[in-house]
Every structure is written in C-alpha cells, then in structure tokens.
Design a protein around this motif. Sequence first.
Motif, PDB file in Angstrom:
ATOM      1  N   GLY A   1       0.983  -0.961  -0.033  1.00  0.00           N
ATOM      2  CA  GLY A   1      -0.055  -0.099  -0.124  1.00  0.00           C
ATOM      3  C   GLY A   1       1.349   1.341  -0.104  1.00  0.00           C
ATOM      4  O   GLY A   1       0.842   1.877  -0.906  1.00  0.00           O
ATOM      5  N   ARG A   2       2.090   1.019   0.527  1.00  0.00           N
ATOM      6  CA  ARG A   2       2.424   2.535   0.554  1.00  0.00           C
ATOM      7  C   ARG A   2       3.824   2.756  -0.709  1.00  0.00           C
ATOM      8  O   ARG A   2       4.072   3.814  -1.063  1.00  0.00           O
ATOM      9  N   VAL A   3       3.309   1.158  -1.134  1.00  0.00           N
ATOM     10  CA  VAL A   3       4.470   1.503  -2.549  1.00  0.00           C
ATOM     11  C   VAL A   3       3.532   1.455  -3.661  1.00  0.00           C
ATOM     12  O   VAL A   3       4.183   2.647  -4.763  1.00  0.00           O
ATOM     13  N   MET A   4       2.689   0.908  -4.011  1.00  0.00           N
ATOM     14  CA  MET A   4       1.312   1.111  -4.691  1.00  0.00           C
ATOM     15  C   MET A   4       0.501   1.436  -3.989  1.00  0.00           C
ATOM     16  O   MET A   4      -0.874   1.030  -4.413  1.00  0.00           O
ATOM     17  N   PRO A   5       0.203   2.641  -3.723  1.00  0.00           N
ATOM     18  CA  PRO A   5      -1.104   3.083  -3.126  1.00  0.00           C
ATOM     19  C   PRO A   5      -2.454   3.130  -4.219  1.00  0.00           C
ATOM     20  O   PRO A   5      -3.551   3.183  -4.125  1.00  0.00           O
TER      21      PRO A   5
ATOM     22  N   GLY B   1      -9.598  -7.039   5.477  1.00  0.00           N
ATOM     23  CA  GLY B   1      -9.768  -6.820   6.595  1.00  0.00           C
ATOM     24  C   GLY B   1      -7.971  -6.971   6.662  1.00  0.00           C
ATOM     25  O   GLY B   1      -7.271  -5.912   6.275  1.00  0.00           O
ATOM     26  N   LYS B   2      -8.104  -8.443   6.670  1.00  0.00           N
ATOM     27  CA  LYS B   2      -6.554  -8.935   6.395  1.00  0.00           C
ATOM     28  C   LYS B   2      -5.910  -8.321   4.953  1.00  0.00           C
ATOM     29  O   LYS B   2      -4.021  -8.781   5.423  1.00  0.00           O
TER      30      LYS B   2
ATOM     31  N   THR C   1      -2.261  -5.989   5.485  1.00  0.00           N
ATOM     32  CA  THR C   1      -1.170  -6.371   5.246  1.00  0.00           C
ATOM     33  C   THR C   1      -0.487  -5.589   4.836  1.00  0.00           C
ATOM     34  O   THR C   1       0.410  -5.088   4.396  1.00  0.00           O
ATOM     35  N   ALA C   2      -1.418  -5.159   3.560  1.00  0.00           N
ATOM     36  CA  ALA C   2      -1.088  -3.874   2.635  1.00  0.00           C
ATOM     37  C   ALA C   2      -0.512  -2.203   2.994  1.00  0.00           C
ATOM     38  O   ALA C   2       0.588  -2.119   3.010  1.00  0.00           O
ATOM     39  N   TRP C   3      -1.261  -2.229   4.278  1.00  0.00           N
ATOM     40  CA  TRP C   3      -1.196  -0.990   4.455  1.00  0.00           C
ATOM     41  C   TRP C   3      -0.319  -0.556   5.994  1.00  0.00           C
ATOM     42  O   TRP C   3       0.270   0.385   6.170  1.00  0.00           O
ATOM     43  N   PHE C   4      -0.644  -1.575   6.906  1.00  0.00           N
ATOM     44  CA  PHE C   4       0.574  -1.495   7.822  1.00  0.00           C
ATOM     45  C   PHE C   4       1.567  -2.700   8.261  1.00  0.00           C
ATOM     46  O   PHE C   4       1.747  -2.736   9.431  1.00  0.00           O
ATOM     47  N   HIS C   5       2.313  -2.337   7.325  1.00  0.00           N
ATOM     48  CA  HIS C   5       3.111  -2.968   7.540  1.00  0.00           C
ATOM     49  C   HIS C   5       4.464  -2.099   6.981  1.00  0.00           C
ATOM     50  O   HIS C   5       4.168  -1.542   5.792  1.00  0.00           O
TER      51      HIS C   5
END
Lengths: 154, 495
Positions: free
Chosen positions: B374-378, B434-435, B439-443
């Motif tokens: 999520g941080r790399v490919m928002p 949510g899972k 994984t996508a945003w909170f790691h």
Amino acid sequence: MDVVAHWNHWVVVVLMMTGFYVIMARSNLVKKILGLNVLQAAVILMYVTMGKVEGGTAAIYLEDPHAAHHGEAEHGDGHEDDEHHDDGGHHDAPQAHATRPVTYSNPVPHVLMLTAIVVGVATTALGLALVVRIHEAFGTIEEDDLLDLEEGGG
Amino acid sequence: MIDAVVQHLPAWQVVLPLLGAPICILLRRPAWAWAWTVLVTWATAACAAVLLRTTLDGGPWIYEMGGWPSPIGIVYRVDPLAAFVLLIVSGVGAVVSLYARRSLTAELQTTRHDLYYAAYLLCLAGLLGMTITGDAFNVFVFLEISSLASYVLVGLGPDRRALTAAYRYLIAGALGGTFILIGIGLAYQMTGTLNMDDLAQRLPPVSHSRTVLVSFAFITVGASLKLALWPLHHWLPNAYTYAPSVTSAFISATSTKVMVYVLARFAFGIYGEPFAFEELGLGRPLLVLALSGIYVASAVAIFQTDVKRLLAYSSVAQIGYMILGISLATPAGVAAGVLHLFNHAVTKGGMFLAVGAMAYRTGSTRLEDLRGVGRVMPVSTLAFVLGGFGLIGVPLTAGFVTKWALLEALWAEGLWPVAIAVLLSSLLAVVYVGKVVETAWFHEPSEALRARAEAPVDLLLPAWILVGLSLIFGVWGAWTTGVAREAALRLLGGA
C-alpha cells in the motif's frame, strides 16, 4: 416398466454411469478423459434413440421428383422473404403439402448430435493436450501425485 | 448501411467477437491483435448498450437468424434481462481488453498473444451467445464455445499449476455441459421443440411426467456446477488463482454470471416458476446451499495466503448472494439477484485487475510478498480496498445496494432469520478484506518491494474504471435497480 422395450435407455443409463464413475474414481488423467467420452457417447445414444419413430425410415425425401421440384421453388421464395423481413404468415410451405405416405424418423436429434460430437472431439483434444502439457511440467499424470506436487508449490 | 446494422443488431452482438477471433490469429503481431481485440470488444459493448435501450422501451426482440421463422430456424431473443447481462459481459470484456496488452507481456510469451486474444474473443462470443439465444440447444453450443475458450485462457497462466487447474476446470465444465445437454434432450423428447418460448408453452401440460422432472434436475445440477454453487465449486479457486490476471478478471466477472442467468432463464422462463418453485420446492434447497456457500466460502477465504485465491473463494460466497435472491422466486428477490450480477461483476473484476497490477510490479500475489504494498503502490491498493468495501457492502458502494435490495426481499417474505444471517455474513467479508488491507498498509515494505514503482497507467485505468463504476452505481443505484426490477418482472411474468 418393460425392460426390453426400453433396451436402448438401459444401455444409455449403464454407459452414462460407467463414464461418470470413471471420471470420479480414476486418478489417471487420460482415463478421466476416456470416462468423459463414454458419458458423451451415452448422451449421443440417448438423443439418437429419441429420434427413432416406430416403423419410420431415414429422413431422406422420398416423394416424386415433381413435388420435390415444387418444394425447391418454395425455398426460393423463402429467400426473398429475408430481405423484406416480413413476419406475417409464410410458415414453412413445403410441409403444408398433402400427407406423405412415408413415415420418417425425426432427423433433428441426429443433427444435434453432429454438433455434440464436434464439441466432444474438441473437448477431448483440448483435454489430451492439457494432459501432455501437465506431463511435461510435472512428470506425472496421476492425480494423487499431482496433488502432492502442487502442495509443494509451483 | 446504418439501417442494416441496427436491424441485425442481435446477430452482430455475437458475430463480431466470433469472427473477430480468427482475425486475431491472422494479424499475428501482439500489438495489432490487441488493438483489434479492443476495437471488437468495444463495438460489442456498444451493441449491447443499444440493445438494452431498445428492449427497455419495447417488448422482447425476437430476431430470426437468417430469416428462418422460429419452429424451423434458431431465434435470438433479447429481453431486458438478456440485454442487461449482455451489457455486463461485453462491458467487462471491453474494459478488461484495455488491460490485456501490458499485463500479458509479463505473463505470456509474445508469440502466443494472438492466440490468447483469439480465445478471449471466442469466450466472449460464447458467453454472449448463451445469453442472447432463444433456442435451448443453442445454449449448449455457445456454452461449450465459451467453456473451451476459457480452459485455454486459464491454461495459459504463468504457473505450471495453471495446467492442472485448467484440466480440472475442463472436467467439471464438460460434466456440467453434458448434464445440461441431457436435460435439454429430455425436454425436447417431451415437447418436440427447442425454441424457448415454445418449450415454455408445451412443458406445463406434461410437467407431471418423470421425464420433465429428470430433465429439469439435470439442467439445474449442470448449471449449478458451471456457476460454482457451493458445494460444486471445487474447480473454481485454482482456476482463478493460477490463470493470467486478465483471465481471472474476465472470467470471474462474466462466466459464472452468465450461468446464473442461464439457470434463472431455464427455471423461470422455460420450466416456469409454478413448476420449479411451487411444485418442486426448488427455493428452499437453493436457499440453504446459497447461505451455506456464503458462510463456508467466506470462512475459507479468511485463511487464504494468496490474494487471488482469497478473491476466488469470495466469488463463491458472492455467487451465494445471487442464488439466494433467485431462490426466493419473487420479483424483488430475483431483481436483487440480477442486480448483484452487475454489482459483483464490476466490483470483483476491478479487484482482480488491481491485484494484477500489483502482480505486474511485484511478480507475486502471495500476501507475504505484498506486505506494505500500500505504501509503494497506493493507487492500485486503494482500488482494491474500495472494491473490498463493495464485497463487504459498505454504504456508497454497489455491494451495499445489492445487500439492501436482498434484505428488503427477504424481509418481505418474512424470512428475517435469513436476513440476519446475510447481515452477519458481511462480517466475514470484513475479516478477509481487512486481512489484505492490514497486510498492504500496516506493514513496512521489504527492501525488494521498496524498489518497485506504482503500476503503469494502462493497468490502473481499467481497474479504476470498474471500481469507479461500482462506486458510481453505489451512490446512484436507481438506474441499475430499475433495470434489474424491470428484467425480473418480465422474466417472472413469463413475457
């Protein structure tokens, strides 16, 4: 329920269930395809059976040439009809002729089965092609071994 | 010239992609074949849009193929329901085709691209043909065209497990198709006709015979197998997971939807609601299977470690909502089911495209490889998340519109325990969506992932078109709801 009178249907059911069982129970991928073929053969037999009319002959036009010629003329009219796109009336003129002395078996199921045979051949060919590719990629065509290999990752 | 096109629009609908397919192979070069595919699919979608407009205003459009009238020739029969499904299928086909070029370069050797596009158009032609035809045997023929093409589309996946997935899909699909063929044959045996309108007239007088009963059973089971109704869904997860991204998006959004349509068409339009639901009581078993499917498949989705597989199980659950609506056999229920055909098609199609965009950059769809994506490919992650909201049924998404329609229909029937169960099932969707979000945003993204950039625009645009549609029709759901209701009324009215 007369077993002999429904002889064909009994064969259909036995073949159908044999094919179905082979698909479900065999682990070998080629045998599954064979099972599918047996199942499809049963369906073809079922359709062909239903087309048969008691005492009926093959659906080949047996009337005198004159009538046949007339039928062709009607056919030509039908084509003109296309362009006008006229929905009124004109229901298949050749059938409206005087009653035929000959009984025909119904040819429609046979024609349908021609299509189904083509479909069956295509499915079999594609299925076998996939089996070849699976053998190249995994080195086996036994479903149980494949499941083990797949769980180990691509 | 224009007249000739408009007059034969139902034929163009199928002929365009059918004849477009071999031309792809003649064009050979990937870029040309792709441009041609885009052209054909958008023209097909335009056909469907015009057809829907025409049929909503007037009665069903009976088109005689080759000018042969109905007992002899094959007719195409376009009513609002058929036109709506045509628009869904061809619309998704058109949007996904934009995506295909770049996505395929990463997943398939360029020498095979023309073959892929040919199979893509054939699959589209088959699906459209199944929807538009007014001839029962023709349904089988188009079913096999689309199925054979989709086995190829799945089998061309980059992972070797795509081959076994395609094989299992082939066995299940051929079995389902053969069952439908048996059912159609038995119905023909009793009535002597294959025309759907004639069948609908001639079946009720003989509906007490065992032959008609068996024929309906075969068609129902065959269609349920092909539409992946739980517990007949085992072919689906692997097929969606290992197929190329383009295939996953296209097949998940179209092929099962068309089979739901076929089931509804046979149950309501041919055998008739009095026979199928009042006499045989098909409603309750379908309702139980649909509800179990929603719960079991959603629960299984929670434990998946691969995003595409997670979405595949979610699809099985979402099919449950469609069948749940149809099992009520009321106009409101069928309308909710039909509405979900559209809403789920755009939502899930968009999500698969978003995952494909991530896979294009990261080369994987496994959750562990997508940590922090999520941080790399928002932009692509946001598309996925908004689609996920649609699966849950968050207000302002298309999924909410369906859930609302479904709850209303259940409530009107007094089935409030089922309505509550449907509401609770959304919680399972919250967990599995949510899972992925977590994984996508909170790691923290890994070093390798940090080096990646956002997906290119030609992948993001189609994904956002579909997700955008799911949002637009979530806010402005009156149009889709109206069309679905009209379609359901005409289907149940036997018109």
